[in-house]
Design a protein around this motif. Structure first.
Motif, PDB file in Angstrom:
ATOM      1  N   ALA A  39     -19.131  -6.051 -16.558  1.00  0.00           N
ATOM      2  CA  ALA A  39     -20.033  -5.155 -16.067  1.00  0.00           C
ATOM      3  C   ALA A  39     -19.557  -4.720 -14.445  1.00  0.00           C
ATOM      4  O   ALA A  39     -19.428  -3.700 -14.004  1.00  0.00           O
ATOM      5  CB  ALA A  39     -21.620  -5.333 -15.974  1.00  0.00           C
ATOM      6  N   GLU A  40     -19.228  -5.763 -13.858  1.00  0.00           N
ATOM      7  CA  GLU A  40     -19.043  -5.716 -12.340  1.00  0.00           C
ATOM      8  C   GLU A  40     -17.569  -5.823 -12.209  1.00  0.00           C
ATOM      9  O   GLU A  40     -17.149  -5.225 -10.853  1.00  0.00           O
ATOM     10  CB  GLU A  40     -19.517  -7.084 -11.730  1.00  0.00           C
ATOM     11  N   LEU A  41     -16.812  -6.213 -12.819  1.00  0.00           N
ATOM     12  CA  LEU A  41     -15.128  -6.443 -12.430  1.00  0.00           C
ATOM     13  C   LEU A  41     -14.252  -6.150 -13.556  1.00  0.00           C
ATOM     14  O   LEU A  41     -13.071  -6.750 -13.624  1.00  0.00           O
ATOM     15  CB  LEU A  41     -15.096  -8.040 -12.281  1.00  0.00           C
ATOM     16  N   GLN A  42     -14.813  -5.000 -14.273  1.00  0.00           N
ATOM     17  CA  GLN A  42     -13.957  -4.720 -15.617  1.00  0.00           C
ATOM     18  C   GLN A  42     -12.293  -4.482 -15.126  1.00  0.00           C
ATOM     19  O   GLN A  42     -11.619  -5.110 -15.729  1.00  0.00           O
ATOM     20  CB  GLN A  42     -14.229  -3.664 -16.301  1.00  0.00           C
ATOM     21  N   PRO A  43     -12.122  -3.579 -13.798  1.00  0.00           N
ATOM     22  CA  PRO A  43     -10.541  -3.373 -13.812  1.00  0.00           C
ATOM     23  C   PRO A  43     -10.040  -4.708 -13.481  1.00  0.00           C
ATOM     24  O   PRO A  43      -8.671  -4.830 -13.720  1.00  0.00           O
ATOM     25  CB  PRO A  43     -10.816  -2.405 -12.599  1.00  0.00           C
ATOM     26  N   LEU A  44     -10.760  -5.517 -12.593  1.00  0.00           N
ATOM     27  CA  LEU A  44      -9.981  -6.711 -12.108  1.00  0.00           C
ATOM     28  C   LEU A  44     -10.002  -8.066 -13.351  1.00  0.00           C
ATOM     29  O   LEU A  44      -9.003  -8.731 -13.427  1.00  0.00           O
ATOM     30  CB  LEU A  44     -10.696  -7.559 -11.065  1.00  0.00           C
ATOM     31  N   LEU A  45     -10.801  -7.805 -14.483  1.00  0.00           N
ATOM     32  CA  LEU A  45     -10.799  -8.714 -15.518  1.00  0.00           C
ATOM     33  C   LEU A  45      -9.693  -8.126 -16.589  1.00  0.00           C
ATOM     34  O   LEU A  45      -9.416  -9.047 -17.436  1.00  0.00           O
ATOM     35  CB  LEU A  45     -12.436  -8.589 -16.136  1.00  0.00           C
TER      36      LEU A  45
END
Length: 120
Positions: A39-45
């Motif tokens: 939810a918070e870090l999808q692009p980084l994850l």
């Protein structure tokens, strides 16, 4: 507040997900962490998902009724009088706990499916 999923944390989460199918509280915690990261870090994850997602397969392939079957096998192995009395006394509690765990495992599976749906 996590700003970036570091490789050691991703590896820790992967291990927690891999082991969680055998221990429900660990599975719930690991899945909650993954949901929050998504939810918070999808692009980084995104680059770490190929390492994390295979660990979720176990949650989809485990039949929630396996817990009840394993419990019944243990009970059947106790053939002596003491075992039968113990089963009679704890039978209702065990059935109730088994139903509760069964439904918790079903909810966990539903959460995994929803998370995978969000991944695409």
């Amino acid at each position: 507040q996590l700003r970036r999923p570091s490789p050691p944390l991703v590896e820790l989460l992967r291990h927690a997900l891999a082991l969680g199918h055998a221990y429900l509280p660990l599975a719930l915690t690991a899945l909650s962490a993954l949901e929050k990261w998504m939810a918070e870090l999808q692009p980084l994850l995104q680059p770490h998902l190929p390492a994390l997602l295979p660990a979720l397969r176990e949650y989809l392939t485990v039949d929630a009724s396996e817990t009840a079957v394993a419990t019944a096998r243990v009970g059947g192995a106790l053939g002596d009088k003491v075992g039968r009395r113990m089963l009679e006394r704890t039978g209702n509690r065990r059935k109730r706990r088994s139903r509760e765990q069964h439904s918790e495992e079903e909810r966990l599976q539903a959460r995994v499916v929803q998370l995978l749906g969000r991944v695409g």
